[in-house]
Design a protein around this motif. Structure first.
Motif, PDB file in Angstrom:
ATOM      1  N   LEU A  19       1.460  11.302  -4.821  1.00  0.00           N
ATOM      2  CA  LEU A  19       0.952  11.319  -3.450  1.00  0.00           C
ATOM      3  C   LEU A  19       1.481  12.524  -2.687  1.00  0.00           C
ATOM      4  O   LEU A  19       0.776  13.121  -1.876  1.00  0.00           O
ATOM      5  CB  LEU A  19       1.366  10.025  -2.735  1.00  0.00           C
ATOM      6  N   HIS A  20       2.731  12.862  -2.916  1.00  0.00           N
ATOM      7  CA  HIS A  20       3.371  14.012  -2.283  1.00  0.00           C
ATOM      8  C   HIS A  20       3.917  14.882  -3.405  1.00  0.00           C
ATOM      9  O   HIS A  20       4.813  14.473  -4.141  1.00  0.00           O
ATOM     10  CB  HIS A  20       4.490  13.568  -1.351  1.00  0.00           C
ATOM     11  N   GLY A  21       3.370  16.088  -3.551  1.00  0.00           N
ATOM     12  CA  GLY A  21       3.765  16.975  -4.631  1.00  0.00           C
ATOM     13  C   GLY A  21       5.122  17.605  -4.407  1.00  0.00           C
ATOM     14  O   GLY A  21       5.761  17.443  -3.352  1.00  0.00           O
ATOM     15  N   VAL A  22       5.561  18.365  -5.389  1.00  0.00           N
ATOM     16  CA  VAL A  22       6.907  18.945  -5.359  1.00  0.00           C
ATOM     17  C   VAL A  22       7.142  19.817  -4.123  1.00  0.00           C
ATOM     18  O   VAL A  22       8.176  19.661  -3.446  1.00  0.00           O
ATOM     19  CB  VAL A  22       7.184  19.721  -6.658  1.00  0.00           C
ATOM     20  N   PRO A  23       6.267  20.752  -3.760  1.00  0.00           N
ATOM     21  CA  PRO A  23       6.542  21.559  -2.566  1.00  0.00           C
ATOM     22  C   PRO A  23       6.710  20.727  -1.295  1.00  0.00           C
ATOM     23  O   PRO A  23       7.605  20.981  -0.482  1.00  0.00           O
ATOM     24  CB  PRO A  23       5.324  22.485  -2.477  1.00  0.00           C
ATOM     25  N   THR A  24       5.852  19.715  -1.141  1.00  0.00           N
ATOM     26  CA  THR A  24       5.949  18.843   0.035  1.00  0.00           C
ATOM     27  C   THR A  24       7.278  18.094   0.040  1.00  0.00           C
ATOM     28  O   THR A  24       7.917  17.943   1.099  1.00  0.00           O
ATOM     29  CB  THR A  24       4.786  17.849   0.050  1.00  0.00           C
ATOM     30  N   LEU A  25       7.704  17.621  -1.120  1.00  0.00           N
ATOM     31  CA  LEU A  25       8.969  16.883  -1.195  1.00  0.00           C
ATOM     32  C   LEU A  25      10.156  17.776  -0.865  1.00  0.00           C
ATOM     33  O   LEU A  25      11.086  17.346  -0.171  1.00  0.00           O
ATOM     34  CB  LEU A  25       9.135  16.274  -2.587  1.00  0.00           C
ATOM     35  N   ILE A  26      10.135  19.008  -1.343  1.00  0.00           N
ATOM     36  CA  ILE A  26      11.223  19.947  -1.027  1.00  0.00           C
ATOM     37  C   ILE A  26      11.302  20.158   0.483  1.00  0.00           C
ATOM     38  O   ILE A  26      12.381  20.123   1.084  1.00  0.00           O
ATOM     39  CB  ILE A  26      10.995  21.286  -1.746  1.00  0.00           C
TER      40      ILE A  26
ATOM     41  N   VAL B  26      13.400  24.217   4.097  1.00  0.00           N
ATOM     42  CA  VAL B  26      12.566  25.066   3.246  1.00  0.00           C
ATOM     43  C   VAL B  26      11.098  24.698   3.458  1.00  0.00           C
ATOM     44  O   VAL B  26      10.704  23.553   3.218  1.00  0.00           O
ATOM     45  CB  VAL B  26      12.931  24.883   1.762  1.00  0.00           C
ATOM     46  N   PRO B  27      10.253  25.632   3.875  1.00  0.00           N
ATOM     47  CA  PRO B  27       8.824  25.308   3.981  1.00  0.00           C
ATOM     48  C   PRO B  27       8.224  25.121   2.597  1.00  0.00           C
ATOM     49  O   PRO B  27       8.678  25.712   1.610  1.00  0.00           O
ATOM     50  CB  PRO B  27       8.233  26.528   4.691  1.00  0.00           C
ATOM     51  N   ALA B  28       7.182  24.311   2.525  1.00  0.00           N
ATOM     52  CA  ALA B  28       6.544  24.039   1.235  1.00  0.00           C
ATOM     53  C   ALA B  28       6.091  25.324   0.548  1.00  0.00           C
ATOM     54  O   ALA B  28       6.138  25.432  -0.681  1.00  0.00           O
ATOM     55  CB  ALA B  28       5.367  23.093   1.436  1.00  0.00           C
ATOM     56  N   SER B  29       5.683  26.303   1.327  1.00  0.00           N
ATOM     57  CA  SER B  29       5.187  27.557   0.762  1.00  0.00           C
ATOM     58  C   SER B  29       6.274  28.338   0.033  1.00  0.00           C
ATOM     59  O   SER B  29       5.974  29.227  -0.774  1.00  0.00           O
ATOM     60  CB  SER B  29       4.588  28.432   1.872  1.00  0.00           C
ATOM     61  N   ARG B  30       7.547  28.017   0.292  1.00  0.00           N
ATOM     62  CA  ARG B  30       8.659  28.725  -0.349  1.00  0.00           C
ATOM     63  C   ARG B  30       9.471  27.817  -1.267  1.00  0.00           C
ATOM     64  O   ARG B  30      10.556  28.182  -1.706  1.00  0.00           O
ATOM     65  CB  ARG B  30       9.573  29.330   0.722  1.00  0.00           C
ATOM     66  N   ALA B  31       8.947  26.661  -1.572  1.00  0.00           N
ATOM     67  CA  ALA B  31       9.693  25.698  -2.374  1.00  0.00           C
ATOM     68  C   ALA B  31      10.077  26.266  -3.736  1.00  0.00           C
ATOM     69  O   ALA B  31      11.176  26.017  -4.240  1.00  0.00           O
ATOM     70  CB  ALA B  31       8.885  24.413  -2.548  1.00  0.00           C
TER      71      ALA B  31
ATOM     72  N   GLU C  78       0.836  -1.188   0.000  1.00  0.00           N
ATOM     73  CA  GLU C  78       0.000   0.000   0.000  1.00  0.00           C
ATOM     74  C   GLU C  78       0.880   1.251   0.000  1.00  0.00           C
ATOM     75  O   GLU C  78       2.048   1.197   0.399  1.00  0.00           O
ATOM     76  CB  GLU C  78      -0.919   0.002   1.221  1.00  0.00           C
ATOM     77  N   PRO C  79       0.354   2.379  -0.448  1.00  0.00           N
ATOM     78  CA  PRO C  79       1.142   3.617  -0.466  1.00  0.00           C
ATOM     79  C   PRO C  79       1.616   3.990   0.932  1.00  0.00           C
ATOM     80  O   PRO C  79       0.854   3.896   1.898  1.00  0.00           O
ATOM     81  CB  PRO C  79       0.158   4.654  -1.007  1.00  0.00           C
ATOM     82  N   PRO C  80       2.859   4.404   1.078  1.00  0.00           N
ATOM     83  CA  PRO C  80       3.377   4.785   2.390  1.00  0.00           C
ATOM     84  C   PRO C  80       2.799   6.124   2.845  1.00  0.00           C
ATOM     85  O   PRO C  80       2.423   6.963   2.021  1.00  0.00           O
ATOM     86  CB  PRO C  80       4.888   4.901   2.151  1.00  0.00           C
ATOM     87  N   ALA C  81       2.724   6.319   4.139  1.00  0.00           N
ATOM     88  CA  ALA C  81       2.169   7.552   4.686  1.00  0.00           C
ATOM     89  C   ALA C  81       3.096   8.735   4.463  1.00  0.00           C
ATOM     90  O   ALA C  81       2.640   9.873   4.293  1.00  0.00           O
ATOM     91  CB  ALA C  81       1.896   7.377   6.178  1.00  0.00           C
ATOM     92  N   GLU C  82       4.396   8.484   4.488  1.00  0.00           N
ATOM     93  CA  GLU C  82       5.386   9.542   4.294  1.00  0.00           C
ATOM     94  C   GLU C  82       6.237   9.225   3.070  1.00  0.00           C
ATOM     95  O   GLU C  82       6.338   8.063   2.651  1.00  0.00           O
ATOM     96  CB  GLU C  82       6.302   9.649   5.519  1.00  0.00           C
TER      97      GLU C  82
ATOM     98  N   TYR D 202      10.210  18.176   2.853  1.00  0.00           N
ATOM     99  CA  TYR D 202      10.571  16.927   3.521  1.00  0.00           C
ATOM    100  C   TYR D 202      12.059  16.640   3.383  1.00  0.00           C
ATOM    101  O   TYR D 202      12.742  16.321   4.372  1.00  0.00           O
ATOM    102  CB  TYR D 202       9.749  15.791   2.915  1.00  0.00           C
ATOM    103  N   VAL D 203      12.583  16.758   2.173  1.00  0.00           N
ATOM    104  CA  VAL D 203      13.996  16.444   1.939  1.00  0.00           C
ATOM    105  C   VAL D 203      14.905  17.430   2.665  1.00  0.00           C
ATOM    106  O   VAL D 203      15.900  17.036   3.275  1.00  0.00           O
ATOM    107  CB  VAL D 203      14.304  16.429   0.431  1.00  0.00           C
ATOM    108  N   THR D 204      14.562  18.718   2.629  1.00  0.00           N
ATOM    109  CA  THR D 204      15.454  19.717   3.234  1.00  0.00           C
ATOM    110  C   THR D 204      15.378  19.730   4.752  1.00  0.00           C
ATOM    111  O   THR D 204      16.203  20.378   5.408  1.00  0.00           O
ATOM    112  CB  THR D 204      15.180  21.123   2.684  1.00  0.00           C
ATOM    113  N   GLN D 205      14.422  19.016   5.338  1.00  0.00           N
ATOM    114  CA  GLN D 205      14.464  18.789   6.781  1.00  0.00           C
ATOM    115  C   GLN D 205      15.551  17.792   7.146  1.00  0.00           C
ATOM    116  O   GLN D 205      16.018  17.751   8.281  1.00  0.00           O
ATOM    117  CB  GLN D 205      13.108  18.271   7.266  1.00  0.00           C
ATOM    118  N   VAL D 206      15.957  16.994   6.162  1.00  0.00           N
ATOM    119  CA  VAL D 206      16.939  15.934   6.397  1.00  0.00           C
ATOM    120  C   VAL D 206      18.335  16.375   6.002  1.00  0.00           C
ATOM    121  O   VAL D 206      19.311  16.129   6.719  1.00  0.00           O
ATOM    122  CB  VAL D 206      16.554  14.668   5.588  1.00  0.00           C
TER     123      VAL D 206
END
Length: 254
Positions: free
Chosen positions: A197-204, A122-127, A74-78, A206-210
């Motif tokens: 499932l996770h669009g470009v802003p969300t991915l930016i 980077v917050p999604a709003s500024r991706a 099934e699709p992962p939550a994150e 998520y990745v930049t938190q890591v």
């Protein structure tokens, strides 16, 4: 703007593809203000390479629901993160080398995001502020090795397993683009990026938190359903609406 990287007479340059026939040379690199040298030449007279050579390629697994299901879950939550080495990157019309270690090598057509500036948290709003543009990608995968290992580094990391190109499109809304993969002219994948499932802003975000992303780093956003095997001599093409087509031929590595 379509930014390409090309070679001619032994030199390597960035350029702006002004139309389907002409490329204008960029004075330095595409990060920051673009400055042209004034030199223009026919696109047919140069050889396109990968439009960028990233320090790292950050890829997202199982980011289309139906692809997650075709892989048996099934699709992962994150978002699921993994990495491909920069040595896997090749360009349009370069060859994918089928390794003797694998008995099944698959295509995975994807939208790729090219980062334009150093960034972290980077917050999604500024991706959009940190994106240079978008290109086509093929997350080539030795499926048998991926399944055998239980983690994805070897199966995803072979030299030539990350075709990118043909250029970077800087003026693009990535939220709903048609994406198609063909093998020898036959359509194997057909979807739209609105199915991510996770669009470009969300991915930016998520990745930049890591990790810190550097100019030229690439995020592969995931592949839709329909992945399948490649054979030696196959031509695989990934076409994304308003970007273009990335084509590569498969050869034996040995």
């Amino acid at each position: 703007m379509r930014i390409a990287r090309f070679t001619k007479d032994g030199g390597l340059s960035f350029g702006v593809v002004e139309d389907d026939e002409t490329i204008a040379t960029i004075a330095a690199h595409p990060f920051g203000e673009i400055q042209l040298t004034g030199e223009r030449q026919p696109l047919a007279d140069v050889r396109l390479t990968a439009p960028i050579l990233p320090s790292k390629v950050v890829a997202i697994g199982k980011n289309y629901a139906e692809h997650a299901r075709e892989m048996g879950g099934e699709p992962p939550a994150e978002p699921v993160l993994f990495m491909k080495p920069s040595t896997a990157v090749i360009g349009h019309r370069e060859t994918i080398a089928y390794p003797s270690l694998s008995e099944r090598v698959d295509f995975e057509g994807e939208l790729a995001v090219v980062i334009g500036r150093l960034c972290r948290d980077v917050p999604a709003s500024r991706a959009a502020d940190v994106i240079l543009g978008y290109t086509c990608a093929n997350d080539v995968t030795a499926r048998d090795l991926q399944q055998r290992d239980g983690q994805w580094t070897r199966g995803k990391g072979f030299d030539t397993f990350c075709p990118l190109g043909p250029w970077i499109e800087t003026d693009l809304d990535p939220s709903d683009l048609a994406i198609t993969t063909t093998v020898n002219g036959e359509t194997r994948q057909s979807s739209r990026t609105k199915e991510l499932l996770h669009g470009v802003p969300t991915l930016i975000e998520y990745v930049t938190q890591v990790m810190t992303l550097l100019p030229g780093d690439v995020i592969l956003t995931g592949t839709p359903e329909g992945v399948g095997p490649l054979e030696v001599d196959d031509e695989v093409s990934v076409t994304i609406e308003n970007i273009g087509t990335l084509s590569n031929t498969v050869v034996s590595r040995d």
